[in-house]
Design a protein around this motif. Structure first.
Motif, PDB file in Angstrom:
ATOM      1  N   TYR A 163      -3.367   9.775   0.115  1.00 36.96           N
ATOM      2  CA  TYR A 163      -4.677  10.647   0.781  1.00 36.96           C
ATOM      3  C   TYR A 163      -5.473  10.943  -0.045  1.00 36.96           C
ATOM      4  CZ  TYR A 163      -1.834  10.105   5.050  1.00 36.96           C
ATOM      5  OH  TYR A 163      -0.952   9.468   5.896  1.00 36.96           O
ATOM      6  N   LEU A 164      -5.116  11.138  -1.426  1.00 35.83           N
ATOM      7  CA  LEU A 164      -6.316  11.436  -2.482  1.00 35.83           C
ATOM      8  C   LEU A 164      -7.251  10.213  -2.732  1.00 35.83           C
ATOM      9  CD1 LEU A 164      -3.856  13.125  -5.051  1.00 35.83           C
ATOM     10  CD2 LEU A 164      -5.400  14.345  -3.261  1.00 35.83           C
ATOM     11  N   MET A 165      -6.871   9.126  -2.259  1.00 37.34           N
ATOM     12  CA  MET A 165      -7.757   7.955  -2.290  1.00 37.34           C
ATOM     13  C   MET A 165      -8.898   8.141  -1.464  1.00 37.34           C
ATOM     14  SD  MET A 165      -5.483   4.674  -3.418  1.00 37.34           S
ATOM     15  CE  MET A 165      -4.167   4.744  -1.697  1.00 37.34           C
ATOM     16  N   ILE A 166      -8.782   8.742  -0.241  1.00 36.12           N
ATOM     17  CA  ILE A 166      -9.820   8.745   0.766  1.00 36.12           C
ATOM     18  C   ILE A 166     -11.323   8.754   0.473  1.00 36.12           C
ATOM     19  CG2 ILE A 166     -10.605   9.996   2.928  1.00 36.12           C
ATOM     20  CD1 ILE A 166      -7.583  10.373   3.753  1.00 36.12           C
ATOM     21  N   PRO A 167     -11.617  10.026  -0.463  1.00 37.05           N
ATOM     22  CA  PRO A 167     -13.029   9.887  -0.943  1.00 37.05           C
ATOM     23  C   PRO A 167     -13.727   8.802  -1.633  1.00 37.05           C
ATOM     24  CG  PRO A 167     -11.796  12.102  -1.495  1.00 37.05           C
ATOM     25  CD  PRO A 167     -10.770  10.956  -0.940  1.00 37.05           C
ATOM     26  N   LYS A 168     -12.695   8.310  -2.443  1.00 35.03           N
ATOM     27  CA  LYS A 168     -13.093   7.048  -3.163  1.00 35.03           C
ATOM     28  C   LYS A 168     -13.287   5.798  -2.218  1.00 35.03           C
ATOM     29  CE  LYS A 168     -12.440   4.117  -7.237  1.00 35.03           C
ATOM     30  NZ  LYS A 168     -11.319   3.606  -8.143  1.00 35.03           N
ATOM     31  N   ALA A 219      -4.446 -18.159  12.459  1.00 31.43           N
ATOM     32  CA  ALA A 219      -3.544 -17.124  11.670  1.00 31.43           C
ATOM     33  C   ALA A 219      -4.477 -16.102  11.592  1.00 31.43           C
ATOM     34  CB  ALA A 219      -3.080 -18.100  10.341  1.00 31.43           C
ATOM     35  N   GLU A 220      -3.919 -14.932  11.498  1.00 32.72           N
ATOM     36  CA  GLU A 220      -4.672 -13.463  11.346  1.00 32.72           C
ATOM     37  C   GLU A 220      -3.737 -12.636  10.667  1.00 32.72           C
ATOM     38  OE1 GLU A 220      -8.018 -12.970  11.590  1.00 32.72           O
ATOM     39  OE2 GLU A 220      -8.245 -15.127  12.499  1.00 32.72           O
ATOM     40  N   THR A 221      -4.405 -11.809   9.996  1.00 35.86           N
ATOM     41  CA  THR A 221      -3.557 -10.593   9.346  1.00 35.86           C
ATOM     42  C   THR A 221      -3.301  -9.526  10.699  1.00 35.86           C
ATOM     43  OG1 THR A 221      -5.670  -9.364   8.786  1.00 35.86           O
ATOM     44  CG2 THR A 221      -4.466 -10.792   6.993  1.00 35.86           C
ATOM     45  N   ASN A 222      -2.012  -9.061  10.707  1.00 32.14           N
ATOM     46  CA  ASN A 222      -1.678  -8.167  11.660  1.00 32.14           C
ATOM     47  C   ASN A 222      -0.966  -6.879  11.273  1.00 32.14           C
ATOM     48  OD1 ASN A 222      -1.366  -7.381  14.341  1.00 32.14           O
ATOM     49  ND2 ASN A 222       0.495  -8.408  14.571  1.00 32.14           N
ATOM     50  N   PHE A 223      -1.574  -6.360  10.300  1.00 35.62           N
ATOM     51  CA  PHE A 223      -0.835  -5.178   9.530  1.00 35.62           C
ATOM     52  C   PHE A 223      -1.227  -3.854  10.679  1.00 35.62           C
ATOM     53  CE2 PHE A 223      -0.755  -1.563   6.709  1.00 35.62           C
ATOM     54  CZ  PHE A 223       0.252  -1.894   5.886  1.00 35.62           C
ATOM     55  N   GLN A 224       0.057  -3.228  10.782  1.00 36.64           N
ATOM     56  CA  GLN A 224      -0.038  -2.251  11.830  1.00 36.64           C
ATOM     57  C   GLN A 224      -0.343  -0.907  11.541  1.00 36.64           C
ATOM     58  OE1 GLN A 224       0.198  -2.854  15.212  1.00 36.64           O
ATOM     59  NE2 GLN A 224      -0.061  -5.144  14.351  1.00 36.64           N
ATOM     60  N   GLY A 225      -0.481  -0.863  10.119  1.00 39.71           N
ATOM     61  CA  GLY A 225      -0.738   0.659   9.808  1.00 39.71           C
ATOM     62  C   GLY A 225      -2.442   0.970   9.644  1.00 39.71           C
ATOM     63  N   ASN A 226      -2.613   2.248   9.282  1.00 36.55           N
ATOM     64  CA  ASN A 226      -4.122   2.481   9.132  1.00 36.55           C
ATOM     65  C   ASN A 226      -4.558   1.837   8.025  1.00 36.55           C
ATOM     66  OD1 ASN A 226      -3.670   4.240   6.942  1.00 36.55           O
ATOM     67  ND2 ASN A 226      -2.961   5.820   8.260  1.00 36.55           N
ATOM     68  N   PRO A 227      -6.144   1.838   7.779  1.00 35.63           N
ATOM     69  CA  PRO A 227      -6.789   1.358   6.370  1.00 35.63           C
ATOM     70  C   PRO A 227      -6.111   1.954   5.088  1.00 35.63           C
ATOM     71  CG  PRO A 227      -8.469   1.856   8.062  1.00 35.63           C
ATOM     72  CD  PRO A 227      -7.067   2.458   8.628  1.00 35.63           C
ATOM     73  N   LEU A 228      -5.560   3.011   5.100  1.00 34.02           N
ATOM     74  CA  LEU A 228      -5.091   3.783   4.095  1.00 34.02           C
ATOM     75  C   LEU A 228      -3.844   2.951   3.540  1.00 34.02           C
ATOM     76  CD1 LEU A 228      -5.812   5.738   1.542  1.00 34.02           C
ATOM     77  CD2 LEU A 228      -4.656   7.561   3.090  1.00 34.02           C
ATOM     78  N   ASP A 229      -2.810   2.755   4.571  1.00 43.33           N
ATOM     79  CA  ASP A 229      -1.578   2.244   4.521  1.00 43.33           C
ATOM     80  C   ASP A 229      -2.012   0.575   3.844  1.00 43.33           C
ATOM     81  OD1 ASP A 229      -0.468   4.291   5.508  1.00 43.33           O
ATOM     82  OD2 ASP A 229      -0.367   3.946   7.568  1.00 43.33           O
ATOM     83  N   TYR A 230      -2.825   0.234   4.470  1.00 44.81           N
ATOM     84  CA  TYR A 230      -3.259  -1.282   4.080  1.00 44.81           C
ATOM     85  C   TYR A 230      -3.580  -1.568   2.718  1.00 44.81           C
ATOM     86  CZ  TYR A 230      -5.433  -5.886   4.908  1.00 44.81           C
ATOM     87  OH  TYR A 230      -5.906  -7.319   4.669  1.00 44.81           O
ATOM     88  N   VAL A 231      -4.361  -0.567   2.288  1.00 45.90           N
ATOM     89  CA  VAL A 231      -5.075  -0.751   0.843  1.00 45.90           C
ATOM     90  C   VAL A 231      -3.669  -0.545   0.039  1.00 45.90           C
ATOM     91  CG1 VAL A 231      -7.382  -0.742   1.341  1.00 45.90           C
ATOM     92  CG2 VAL A 231      -6.004   1.424   0.695  1.00 45.90           C
ATOM     93  N   SER A 232      -2.895   0.574   0.450  1.00 41.30           N
ATOM     94  CA  SER A 232      -1.580   1.019  -0.354  1.00 41.30           C
ATOM     95  C   SER A 232      -0.808  -0.137  -0.544  1.00 41.30           C
ATOM     96  CB  SER A 232      -0.908   2.156   0.154  1.00 41.30           C
ATOM     97  OG  SER A 232      -1.866   3.423   0.154  1.00 41.30           O
ATOM     98  N   HIS A 233      -0.530  -0.822   0.685  1.00 35.01           N
ATOM     99  CA  HIS A 233       0.258  -2.057   0.654  1.00 35.01           C
ATOM    100  C   HIS A 233      -0.222  -3.005  -0.317  1.00 35.01           C
ATOM    101  CE1 HIS A 233       2.910  -5.181   2.220  1.00 35.01           C
ATOM    102  NE2 HIS A 233       1.544  -6.085   2.223  1.00 35.01           N
ATOM    103  N   LEU A 234      -1.428  -3.389  -0.435  1.00 37.81           N
ATOM    104  CA  LEU A 234      -2.154  -4.304  -1.299  1.00 37.81           C
ATOM    105  C   LEU A 234      -2.093  -3.993  -2.812  1.00 37.81           C
ATOM    106  CD1 LEU A 234      -4.749  -5.679   1.093  1.00 37.81           C
ATOM    107  CD2 LEU A 234      -2.692  -6.853   0.187  1.00 37.81           C
ATOM    108  N   GLY A 235      -1.850  -2.623  -3.305  1.00 36.61           N
ATOM    109  CA  GLY A 235      -1.445  -2.233  -4.627  1.00 36.61           C
ATOM    110  C   GLY A 235      -2.676  -0.957  -4.897  1.00 36.61           C
ATOM    111  N   ALA A 236      -3.262  -0.602  -4.203  1.00 33.84           N
ATOM    112  CA  ALA A 236      -4.100   0.600  -4.429  1.00 33.84           C
ATOM    113  C   ALA A 236      -3.473   1.915  -4.563  1.00 33.84           C
ATOM    114  CB  ALA A 236      -5.145   0.623  -3.345  1.00 33.84           C
TER     115      ALA A 236
END
Length: 273
Positions: free
Chosen positions: A15-20, A185-202
């Motif tokens: 959650y510390l990533m939110i401002p950036k 074919a589409e992405t269907n990630f069910q978390g919020n945007p923060l979960d999504y970018v964390s999943h991708l390595g942020a």
């Protein structure tokens, strides 16, 4: 084994990533076609290690679709790759189908697709590219004859607003005609945007460059699964032939293989008469 306290602390750190993330996303152009064209104008390298988030540079994902495509698509019809980007899937499709047309809202993407296809003799006469906004009224005109066309669409609907989704689907219906079939074919990630970018390595220590670029320059993505498909392509207008879960492959950005795979959804549909 990590302690419960450490796991809780780690889960809250994201959650510390939110401002950036908020600062980055504010810089994205609000005009969708402009955003995509500016994005592609700045891309210098594609494939593994390149700058495009959703480009794994491999044919593994396409090969997972190939049998489904061959099972449902009329081989006598042209195949339109909607949202072709730099043409990686368009070229893979052209090695399976006789006539493939890649279309994208970005003229810079189409120019790159053409350049990356030059000199590939096995594609000669089988593939071409056009810049078109497929959400615009009548955008499908001239892409196929009275027989209609098959349509391949990967990773487009989840980045469109509901209104643009409906406009695109109407053009797909007209383009498919009486014989064509749509594969999506589409992405269907069910978390919020923060979960999504964390999943991708942020992480709080940094964001992988292709991901940061997408956040900074492109519209905020959503997700697209069975519920969204039923809303945008309703059963009274579209016959669902097949659907299921799929893994959407991205440009590997970390050493964790699972972080380059996004939960996704595929469906094969045909417009009802």
């Amino acid at each position: 084994m990590s302690s419960p306290a450490k796991s809780v602390r780690s889960s809250w750190q994201k959650y510390l990533m939110i401002p950036k993330l908020a600062r980055l996303s504010r810089s994205a152009p609000k005009d969708r076609p402009l955003a995509w064209d500016k994005y592609w104008a700045g891309i210098k390298a594609t494939g593994p290690g390149g700058e495009v988030l959703w480009d794994s540079g491999r044919d593994h994902e396409f090969l997972g679709y190939r049998d489904v495509l061959l099972r449902h698509l009329d081989p006598e019809l042209p195949l339109v790759d909607v949202g072709c980007g730099h043409g990686s899937f368009t070229r893979a499709l052209a090695r399976t189908f006789r006539e493939v047309i890649g279309v994208d809202v970005s003229a810079h993407a189409v120019a790159r697709a053409g350049a990356e296809s030059e000199g590939q003799e096995d594609l000669a006469g089988r593939v071409r590219y056009e810049a078109r906004d497929m959400t615009a009224p009548g955008a499908g005109r001239g892409l196929a004859d009275e027989r209609g066309a098959n349509i391949f669409i990967r990773g487009v609907l989840h980045v469109l607003s509901p209104g643009d989704q409906e406009a695109l689907v109407e053009n797909l219906r007209v383009l498919a005609g009486s014989r064509g079939t749509v594969f999506l074919a589409e992405t269907n990630f069910q978390g919020n945007p923060l979960d999504y970018v964390s999943h991708l390595g942020a992480t709080t220590r940094g964001i992988p460059a292709p991901l940061e670029r997408a956040i900074r320059e492109l519209p905020m993505p959503g997700h697209f699964g069975p519920a969204e498909r039923a809303r945008v392509l309703p059963a009274e207008s579209w016959e669902l032939l097949e659907d299921g879960a799929v893994a959407i492959e991205t440009n590997p950005m970390t050493d964790v293989a699972a972080q380059s795979l996004i939960p996704g959804y595929y469906a094969v549909l045909r417009p009802r008469p």
